[in-house]
Design a protein around this motif. Structure first.
Motif, PDB file in Angstrom:
ATOM      1  N   CYS A   1      -2.793   9.925  -4.066  1.00  0.00           N
ATOM      2  CA  CYS A   1      -3.897   9.502  -3.215  1.00  0.00           C
ATOM      3  C   CYS A   1      -4.278  10.632  -2.256  1.00  0.00           C
ATOM      4  CB  CYS A   1      -3.511   8.262  -2.411  1.00  0.00           C
ATOM      5  SG  CYS A   1      -3.557   6.747  -3.355  1.00  0.00           S
ATOM      6  N   GLY A   2      -5.567  10.875  -2.144  1.00  0.00           N
ATOM      7  CA  GLY A   2      -6.051  11.907  -1.238  1.00  0.00           C
ATOM      8  C   GLY A   2      -6.076  13.293  -1.843  1.00  0.00           C
TER       9      GLY A   2
ATOM     10  N   LEU B   1      -8.745   7.473  -3.537  1.00  0.00           N
ATOM     11  CA  LEU B   1      -9.045   7.654  -2.119  1.00  0.00           C
ATOM     12  C   LEU B   1      -8.008   6.946  -1.256  1.00  0.00           C
ATOM     13  CD1 LEU B   1     -12.902   7.031  -2.136  1.00  0.00           C
ATOM     14  CD2 LEU B   1     -11.716   9.244  -2.091  1.00  0.00           C
ATOM     15  N   VAL B   2      -7.826   7.442  -0.038  1.00  0.00           N
ATOM     16  CA  VAL B   2      -7.012   6.758   0.955  1.00  0.00           C
ATOM     17  C   VAL B   2      -7.941   5.866   1.762  1.00  0.00           C
ATOM     18  CG1 VAL B   2      -5.548   7.014   2.992  1.00  0.00           C
ATOM     19  CG2 VAL B   2      -5.366   8.660   1.105  1.00  0.00           C
ATOM     20  N   THR B   3      -7.731   4.568   1.684  1.00  0.00           N
ATOM     21  CA  THR B   3      -8.664   3.620   2.308  1.00  0.00           C
ATOM     22  C   THR B   3      -8.079   2.887   3.500  1.00  0.00           C
ATOM     23  OG1 THR B   3      -7.972   1.813   0.836  1.00  0.00           O
ATOM     24  CG2 THR B   3      -9.763   3.245   0.068  1.00  0.00           C
ATOM     25  N   GLY B   4      -6.758   2.996   3.705  1.00  0.00           N
ATOM     26  CA  GLY B   4      -6.134   2.252   4.796  1.00  0.00           C
ATOM     27  C   GLY B   4      -5.192   3.121   5.601  1.00  0.00           C
ATOM     28  N   PRO B   5      -4.594   2.546   6.642  1.00  0.00           N
ATOM     29  CA  PRO B   5      -3.690   3.322   7.508  1.00  0.00           C
ATOM     30  C   PRO B   5      -2.401   3.695   6.782  1.00  0.00           C
ATOM     31  CG  PRO B   5      -3.618   1.001   8.098  1.00  0.00           C
ATOM     32  CD  PRO B   5      -4.715   1.141   7.088  1.00  0.00           C
ATOM     33  N   ARG B   6      -1.865   4.866   7.134  1.00  0.00           N
ATOM     34  CA  ARG B   6      -0.599   5.323   6.578  1.00  0.00           C
ATOM     35  C   ARG B   6       0.220   5.992   7.681  1.00  0.00           C
ATOM     36  NH1 ARG B   6      -1.321   8.464   0.922  1.00  0.00           N
ATOM     37  NH2 ARG B   6      -2.115  10.148   2.267  1.00  0.00           N
ATOM     38  N   VAL B   7       1.523   5.911   7.553  1.00  0.00           N
ATOM     39  CA  VAL B   7       2.402   6.650   8.456  1.00  0.00           C
ATOM     40  C   VAL B   7       3.037   7.789   7.670  1.00  0.00           C
ATOM     41  CG1 VAL B   7       2.918   4.651   9.915  1.00  0.00           C
ATOM     42  CG2 VAL B   7       4.412   5.179   7.961  1.00  0.00           C
TER      43      VAL B   7
ATOM     44  N   ASP C   1      10.424  12.690   5.518  1.00  0.00           N
ATOM     45  CA  ASP C   1      10.374  13.787   4.549  1.00  0.00           C
ATOM     46  C   ASP C   1       8.950  14.234   4.245  1.00  0.00           C
ATOM     47  OD1 ASP C   1       9.510  11.578   3.186  1.00  0.00           O
ATOM     48  OD2 ASP C   1      11.034  11.653   1.610  1.00  0.00           O
ATOM     49  N   GLY C   2       7.971  13.742   5.027  1.00  0.00           N
ATOM     50  CA  GLY C   2       6.583  14.159   4.847  1.00  0.00           C
ATOM     51  C   GLY C   2       5.772  13.258   3.948  1.00  0.00           C
ATOM     52  N   ARG C   3       6.409  12.307   3.273  1.00  0.00           N
ATOM     53  CA  ARG C   3       5.656  11.359   2.452  1.00  0.00           C
ATOM     54  C   ARG C   3       4.824  10.423   3.333  1.00  0.00           C
ATOM     55  NH1 ARG C   3       8.630   7.657   0.433  1.00  0.00           N
ATOM     56  NH2 ARG C   3      10.614   8.324   1.370  1.00  0.00           N
ATOM     57  N   HIS C   4       3.785   9.855   2.727  1.00  0.00           N
ATOM     58  CA  HIS C   4       2.947   8.885   3.432  1.00  0.00           C
ATOM     59  C   HIS C   4       3.226   7.483   2.902  1.00  0.00           C
ATOM     60  CE1 HIS C   4       0.642  12.703   3.831  1.00  0.00           C
ATOM     61  NE2 HIS C   4       0.462  12.239   5.068  1.00  0.00           N
ATOM     62  N   LEU C   5       3.264   6.531   3.819  1.00  0.00           N
ATOM     63  CA  LEU C   5       3.483   5.131   3.475  1.00  0.00           C
ATOM     64  C   LEU C   5       2.301   4.322   3.984  1.00  0.00           C
ATOM     65  CD1 LEU C   5       6.073   3.909   2.087  1.00  0.00           C
ATOM     66  CD2 LEU C   5       6.647   2.971   4.328  1.00  0.00           C
ATOM     67  N   ALA C   6       1.590   3.662   3.066  1.00  0.00           N
ATOM     68  CA  ALA C   6       0.436   2.844   3.432  1.00  0.00           C
ATOM     69  C   ALA C   6       0.902   1.459   3.872  1.00  0.00           C
ATOM     70  CB  ALA C   6      -0.510   2.726   2.245  1.00  0.00           C
ATOM     71  N   TYR C   7       0.248   0.900   4.892  1.00  0.00           N
ATOM     72  CA  TYR C   7       0.682  -0.396   5.398  1.00  0.00           C
ATOM     73  C   TYR C   7      -0.514  -1.264   5.797  1.00  0.00           C
ATOM     74  CZ  TYR C   7      -0.278   1.509  10.104  1.00  0.00           C
ATOM     75  OH  TYR C   7      -0.884   2.042  11.212  1.00  0.00           O
TER      76      TYR C   7
ATOM     77  N   LEU D   1      -6.264  -6.211  -8.049  1.00  0.00           N
ATOM     78  CA  LEU D   1      -4.979  -5.874  -7.452  1.00  0.00           C
ATOM     79  C   LEU D   1      -4.158  -4.995  -8.389  1.00  0.00           C
ATOM     80  CD1 LEU D   1      -3.772  -9.164  -5.707  1.00  0.00           C
ATOM     81  CD2 LEU D   1      -4.473  -7.021  -4.629  1.00  0.00           C
ATOM     82  N   LYS D   2      -4.179  -5.312  -9.690  1.00  0.00           N
ATOM     83  CA  LYS D   2      -3.423  -4.522 -10.665  1.00  0.00           C
ATOM     84  C   LYS D   2      -3.908  -3.078 -10.678  1.00  0.00           C
ATOM     85  CE  LYS D   2      -2.181  -4.339 -15.566  1.00  0.00           C
ATOM     86  NZ  LYS D   2      -2.343  -4.985 -16.896  1.00  0.00           N
ATOM     87  N   ASP D   3      -5.218  -2.889 -10.644  1.00  0.00           N
ATOM     88  CA  ASP D   3      -5.770  -1.529 -10.628  1.00  0.00           C
ATOM     89  C   ASP D   3      -5.311  -0.772  -9.387  1.00  0.00           C
ATOM     90  OD1 ASP D   3      -7.068  -2.030 -12.994  1.00  0.00           O
ATOM     91  OD2 ASP D   3      -9.013  -2.442 -12.073  1.00  0.00           O
ATOM     92  N   TYR D   4      -5.313  -1.450  -8.251  1.00  0.00           N
ATOM     93  CA  TYR D   4      -4.876  -0.811  -7.004  1.00  0.00           C
ATOM     94  C   TYR D   4      -3.391  -0.456  -7.068  1.00  0.00           C
ATOM     95  CZ  TYR D   4      -3.508  -0.198  -2.141  1.00  0.00           C
ATOM     96  OH  TYR D   4      -2.962   0.305  -0.983  1.00  0.00           O
TER      97      TYR D   4
END
Length: 353
Positions: free
Chosen positions: A35-36, A42-48, A52-58, A253-256
């Protein structure tokens, strides 16, 4: 004549080597579409950003963090994502001032893949997420189905951060050492034959998981194929949740869920969930020695995905677990009437219906 034989041998050897190379290539999944990244989703929502530098969407539910009396981290199941509202009860969230955050587990939805994912790393992701969102020193964890990786992992690796835990229809690893062999074999054989094979491949030859579930010669996992061994009542609930007129069709949802690829989402889940664990959950010590928190395990006796006999054994081995077995209920347990409220109230305020 000798030259012809040598040529034939060399040709056969080259053919065999080529066949092996072709077979090997077919066991390798394509790289994930991050993503990104250029050409990726695309990144469509908030992430932290994690340690280790990975992004987690929540995604957040309920009252704001600032006024919440109870803060929950919800861990979704197999083939699901942060939009899972299985335990979201708007009225009760408002009444009890509950805040809940759900997140896409690594490789799902908009969260970066983690090719080194383990049960421990999942627990540390939960802790990282809670700290980035400033949820405080203690919070609750609810793990649903394959989300048990996060729940058991939290009980093992970050018990000091927990206010309480609920496991809902948790998927079981048949190779946990505390299980009697005859019990696991009996439960294993209750699964459809194709799922016995798919789970076995995940445990014994995990490098074959991608090929096994994408080839056309043998049937792969029934869950991946969209034909899980649900109970009749489960199928009725599923029709209501995702049938015609539902706010979010299941196909969307499956596609996402799978938009970054299968290898680091559902196939990684199978490798971690049914592979060799770093610990046996039935050897976890009581996480709340002074009864300052509660651990609940909820299971339906008509669950066709996870045999109830294994949950009964876990409950006997871990007497500090509050075990709730619901008659006539399948794997979609929280979606049966009244169960969301019962799960939340028992965990947060110790109220049992």
């Amino acid at each position: 004549m000798k030259a012809h034989r040598q040529f034939a041998y060399r040709t056969a050897a080259l053919f065999f080597i080529g066949l092996l190379a072709w077979a090997y290539q077919n066991t390798l999944p394509p790289p994930p579409k991050l993503c990104g990244s250029p050409g990726g989703p695309l990144v469509t929502g908030p992430r932290v950003t994690l340690r280790d530098g990975r992004h987690l969407a929540y995604k957040e539910y309920g009252v704001s963090r600032d006024v919440a009396d109870y803060k929950i981290v919800f861990v979704h199941g197999f083939g699901s994502c942060r939009y899972d509202e299985s335990v979201f009860h708007p009225e009760l969230f408002e009444e009890l001032k509950i805040y809940m955050v759900t997140f896409d587990r690594p490789g799902y939805g908009e969260s970066d893949p983690d090719p080194n994912r383990t049960i421990r790393s999942t627990a540390l992701d939960i802790e990282d997420l809670a700290d980035r969102l400033e949820l405080g020193s203690k919070f609750y964890v609810i793990g649903y189905s394959m989300g048990q990786q996060g729940a058991w992992g939290s009980l093992k690796y970050i018990p000091h951060r927990l206010a309480g835990v609920a496991l809902i229809a948790p998927v079981v690893n048949y190779w946990w050492s505390s299980f009697p062999r005859n019990l696991t074999m009996e439960a294993y054989k209750l699964q459809p034959r194709q799922d016995q094979w798919a789970v076995g491949v995940s445990h014994y030859v995990p490098w074959l998981v991608y090929w096994w579930n994408t080839q056309k010669w043998f049937p792969g996992s029934s869950v991946i194929a969209g034909k899980p061994n649900f109970s009749a009542s489960d199928w009725k609930i599923l029709a209501k949740l995702y049938g015609e007129g539902s706010p979010t069709p299941r196909s969307v949802l499956k596609d996402y869920v799978q938009q970054q690829g299968l290898a680091e989402s559902i196939f990684r889940d199978m490798k971690v969930g049914f592979g060799k664990w770093e610990f046996d959950p039935m050897e976890i010590e009581k996480p709340f020695p002074n009864n300052e928190g509660r651990v609940h395990l909820w299971h339906g006796d008509e669950d066709g995905l996870v045999p109830v006999s294994l949950q009964r054994y876990i409950a006997k081995k871990l007497p500090w677990i509050h075990y709730h077995e619901l008659p006539g209920v399948g794997h979609l347990l929280p979606n049966y009437n009244g169960n969301k409220e019962a799960i939340l109230k028992s965990l947060l305020i110790g109220e049992y219906s």
